[in-house]
Design an enzyme around this catalytic site. Structure first.
Site, mmCIF file in Angstrom:
data_model
loop_
_atom_site.group_PDB
_atom_site.id
_atom_site.type_symbol
_atom_site.label_atom_id
_atom_site.label_comp_id
_atom_site.label_asym_id
_atom_site.label_seq_id
_atom_site.Cartn_x
_atom_site.Cartn_y
_atom_site.Cartn_z
ATOM 1 N N LYS A 115 0.825 -1.202 0.000
ATOM 2 C CA LYS A 115 0.000 0.000 0.000
ATOM 3 C C LYS A 115 0.869 1.265 0.000
ATOM 4 O O LYS A 115 2.027 1.264 0.416
ATOM 5 C CB LYS A 115 -0.935 0.003 1.213
ATOM 6 C CG LYS A 115 -2.020 -1.074 1.173
ATOM 7 C CD LYS A 115 -3.165 -0.702 0.263
ATOM 8 C CE LYS A 115 -4.187 -1.827 0.089
ATOM 9 N NZ LYS A 115 -4.993 -2.051 1.274
ATOM 10 N N ARG B 31 -3.898 -10.629 3.590
ATOM 11 C CA ARG B 31 -4.121 -10.604 2.143
ATOM 12 C C ARG B 31 -2.905 -9.933 1.506
ATOM 13 O O ARG B 31 -2.637 -8.762 1.737
ATOM 14 C CB ARG B 31 -5.400 -9.824 1.834
ATOM 15 C CG ARG B 31 -5.787 -9.747 0.370
ATOM 16 C CD ARG B 31 -7.093 -8.976 0.214
ATOM 17 N NE ARG B 31 -7.506 -8.868 -1.178
ATOM 18 C CZ ARG B 31 -7.099 -7.932 -2.027
ATOM 19 N NH1 ARG B 31 -6.262 -6.982 -1.608
ATOM 20 N NH2 ARG B 31 -7.531 -7.920 -3.287
#
Length: 483
Positions: free
Chosen positions: A423, A458
């Site tokens: 991210k 994830r």
């Protein structure tokens, strides 16, 4: 055994419990079942216990819940004996016959609590007479309640306990949370044809993006051949789950139609579920469209992963309820195109507010028929959060669980998934502009998350994160040995 009650607006915990117990009163009914003393004037909040000891027990539970319809929320206008009659009819319709009291039965429905009433007649006793001695009844009942004494009715239920500390103390006297994992008491999530015990180890979910514009690997796996090869690679590296997404949810992503998403998804999904390597693995579909979720499950997906928790498609919760599959409810404000605007980044206490907003989404799901035991919580790292807020989430998973537990202990114990992989906030902290260069930072964030209580991670890079997860699980096991 599963227990269900209406989920209502809430109010504070055990230090206020004695005050509530003293202030709460209850009516007492001692009558024959044909007595006219029945409650019809207002909704009554009830708790129903479901048990089954023959056949496909999960199917039996689902069938009973379908027949009870709104009774999942356990609010009824039926009087106590009328309610008993309705439950007995459901038992009969599902094949239960009169016989040995504790013998084989496809479904067993008991009224544990009925409003503030104590009831005693020839055929009905409320509270259920053996509730206090049965850990397998008290355990799910405690999960059903919150740590807060949230209403006069719940306070009254606590007052029925033999102990001054109410149901909390009754549970502790039986052994409390130390019993979970023993004597057949486990928190499990029905998935496929089995029951998943997420407490055994942290699961690694490999990401498969079929989009041309994903922030990390957009355009790499658009062909069926490339997608299958990537799935094979992730499974060989140890992935427990594969999450397939055909719509980008990166910040400022444009939304594609249901038809476009299905065109990308279905050929790959059909090829993936046919792979021998996928046997024994779980496949989830990453979508906020109910039509995509329905089609994907019909083609073999086991889980629906919705970044909007039902907010971007008004039919999603109804559809997932009918699909009877696990549902990942993620926290996000707005949609991918608006989630990072200044309004959606305003928090006073990000962990507390994420928990309260997720709770509202889960309450909506429960009302529409998705039971709490099918729900996986995702705090939404990178969605409607800035760098500092993402760090607060990573370090504050226990705070989120505690806040959820004030209203629902079941949700505080629900599986938690985190998705920090590659991210933007990792790149900002580590000065890594390219997403693929953020794998070491991802490993660090996954480590923090697992040690803080995450059950599913994830990730794009399965191999390196699996090593981190294995080490975290080993440390947590060691810690439990000393506690």
């Amino acid at each position: 055994m599963h227990i269900f009650k209406q989920l209502l607006p809430h109010i504070s915990r055990l230090n206020g419990a004695k005050k509530y117990f003293q202030a709460s009163c209850f009516a007492f009914i001692h009558s024959s079942p044909n007595s006219s003393v029945e409650v019809h004037s207002q909704d009554q909040e009830v708790v129903i216990a479901l048990g089954s000891n023959v056949g496909d027990r999960l199917h039996n539970f689902n069938e009973a819940l379908q027949l009870m319809k709104k009774s999942v929320r356990a609010v009824t206008k039926l009087g106590p004996h009328e309610l008993l009659g309705a439950l007995k009819k459901i038992e009969k319709d599902m094949g239960r016959t009169q016989g040995i009291r504790y013998g084989p039965r496809p479904i067993d429905l008991d009224i544990l609590f009925y409003g503030k009433l104590r009831v005693r007649s020839e055929i009905l006793t409320i509270p259920h007479e053996r509730i206090w001695e049965r850990p397998f009844v008290i355990a799910p009942l405690m999960d059903l309640l919150g740590s807060a004494i949230d209403s006069d009715v719940v306070a009254c239920w606590h007052s029925f306990s033999m102990h001054s500390g109410g149901l909390f103390e009754s549970w502790e006297k039986l052994g409390g949370d130390s019993l979970i994992g023993k004597e057949g008491l486990k928190r499990v999530l029905p998935v496929g044809n089995g029951l998943w015990d997420w407490s055994m180890k942290t699961s690694v979910m490999g990401i498969l993006n079929l989009t041309p514009d994903s922030f990390s690997d957009g355009g790499k796996f658009e062909s069926v051949e490339a997608a299958v090869s990537q799935v094979r690679s992730m499974i060989s590296e140890g992935a427990d789950m594969i999450d397939i997404g055909a719509q980008s949810t990166r910040p400022m992503a444009s939304r594609i139609s249901v038809e476009q998403e299905l065109d990308r998804l279905i050929p790959v999904l059909e090829a993936v579920v046919r792979m021998p390597e996928v046997e024994g693995k779980l496949v989830s579909v990453d979508t906020f469209y109910s039509e995509v979720a329905s089609e994907a499950v019909s083609k073999g997906a086991h889980i629906v992963n919705d970044v909007s928790a039902g907010q971007l498609d008004s039919n999603m919760l109804n559809v997932v309820a009918g699909l009877r599959v696990p549902y990942i409810a993620m926290h996000m404000r707005g949609d991918p195109s608006t989630m990072q605007n200044s309004e959606n980044l305003q928090y006073d206490d990000v962990c507390k507010q994420v928990a309260s907003e997720l709770l509202l989404r889960v309450r909506d799901a429960e009302v529409l028929g998705i039971p709490a035991w099918r729900i996986i919580i995702d705090p939404g790292i990178g969605f409607s959060k800035n760098t500092e807020q993402n760090l607060d989430i990573l370090m504050g998973l226990p705070n989120i669980q505690e806040e959820l537990g004030r209203k629902s202990l079941a949700l505080s114990h629900a599986p938690v998934m985190i998705g920090p992989s590659r991210k933007k906030f990792l790149g900002e902290i580590c000065n890594r502009k390219a997403a693929i260069e953020r794998d070491p930072a991802t490993v660090a964030s996954v480590t923090a998350g697992v040690l803080g209580g995450a059950n599913i991670v994830r990730v794009h890079n399965v191999r390196d994160n699996l090593d981190a997860v294995k080490l975290c699980d080993a440390m947590l096991r060691q810690k439990r040995c000393f506690s």
